[in-house]
Design a protein around this motif. Structure first.
Motif, PDB file in Angstrom:
ATOM      1  N   ARG A 102      -2.504   1.102  -0.516  1.00 28.03           N
ATOM      2  CA  ARG A 102      -2.025   2.592  -0.886  1.00 28.03           C
ATOM      3  C   ARG A 102      -3.026   2.966  -1.840  1.00 28.03           C
ATOM      4  NH1 ARG A 102       1.772  -1.170   0.666  1.00 28.03           N
ATOM      5  NH2 ARG A 102       2.307  -2.088  -1.619  1.00 28.03           N
ATOM      6  N   GLY A 122      -2.371  -4.768   1.334  1.00 25.51           N
ATOM      7  CA  GLY A 122      -1.552  -3.499   1.498  1.00 25.51           C
ATOM      8  C   GLY A 122      -1.644  -3.099   0.154  1.00 25.51           C
ATOM      9  N   LYS A 123      -1.447  -3.726  -1.085  1.00 24.15           N
ATOM     10  CA  LYS A 123      -1.696  -2.813  -2.196  1.00 24.15           C
ATOM     11  C   LYS A 123      -2.665  -1.952  -2.234  1.00 24.15           C
ATOM     12  CE  LYS A 123      -0.665  -3.573  -6.935  1.00 24.15           C
ATOM     13  NZ  LYS A 123       0.437  -3.515  -7.557  1.00 24.15           N
ATOM     14  N   GLU A 180      -5.990   5.351   0.174  1.00 30.35           N
ATOM     15  CA  GLU A 180      -4.952   5.677   0.663  1.00 30.35           C
ATOM     16  C   GLU A 180      -6.177   6.081   1.557  1.00 30.35           C
ATOM     17  OE1 GLU A 180      -5.202   9.927  -0.731  1.00 30.35           O
ATOM     18  OE2 GLU A 180      -3.144   9.556  -1.872  1.00 30.35           O
ATOM     19  N   SER A 203      -6.202   3.018   5.315  1.00 23.97           N
ATOM     20  CA  SER A 203      -5.379   1.823   6.264  1.00 23.97           C
ATOM     21  C   SER A 203      -5.585   0.310   6.054  1.00 23.97           C
ATOM     22  CB  SER A 203      -5.824   2.066   7.576  1.00 23.97           C
ATOM     23  OG  SER A 203      -6.689   1.343   7.699  1.00 23.97           O
ATOM     24  N   LYS A 204      -4.320   0.223   5.700  1.00 21.98           N
ATOM     25  CA  LYS A 204      -4.882  -1.833   5.356  1.00 21.98           C
ATOM     26  C   LYS A 204      -5.519  -2.639   6.800  1.00 21.98           C
ATOM     27  CE  LYS A 204      -1.245  -5.530   6.227  1.00 21.98           C
ATOM     28  NZ  LYS A 204       0.548  -6.195   6.172  1.00 21.98           N
TER      29      LYS A 204
END
Length: 122
Positions: A46, A42-43, A49, A51-52
């Motif tokens: 982000r 997840g980090k 930019e 997707s996980k």
């Protein structure tokens, strides 16, 4: 002229693939952030930019895991005058391809001309 990485089937891979959004060095960094630094999917998602799920597939080597088996030469805008010069001398497309060391130079030439025209009208 530029060279692009291709797999055993002759298809572009990695950052040379036409739909690639990340460079090969970004892919390496993503894997390093997860494997060496312990950052979660997840980090990383982000930060880049994306997707996980994309990060997960990259880190599990399900995506962007091919290695080049060879390299393919492609013409660039700088090659257009030379291609046109050879054609003006009466060379057929296969001869131009051989002279420049570029397979299928005719298709590549058409794409370059279309791109150039598109830029002129934009």
């Amino acid at each position: 002229m530029r060279e692009v990485a291709v797999n055993e089937a002759g298809l572009r891979i990695g950052e040379d693939h036409h739909e690639s959004k990340l460079t090969d060095s970004e892919i390496e960094r993503i894997r390093s952030l997860h494997e060496d630094d312990g950052l979660g999917y997840g980090k990383i998602a982000r930060i880049y930019e994306i997707s996980k799920g994309a990060v997960a597939k990259i880190c599990r080597y399900e995506r962007r895991a091919q290695f080049p088996t060879s390299w393919k030469r492609l013409p660039t805008d700088d090659d257009l005058p030379r291609i046109e010069e050879l054609r003006a001398k009466g060379m057929e497309w296969p001869e131009v391809s051989e002279a420049l060391g570029i397979p299928d130079v005719r298709d590549a030439y058409r794409r370059l001309v279309a791109k150039k025209e598109e830029q002129e009208y934009a």
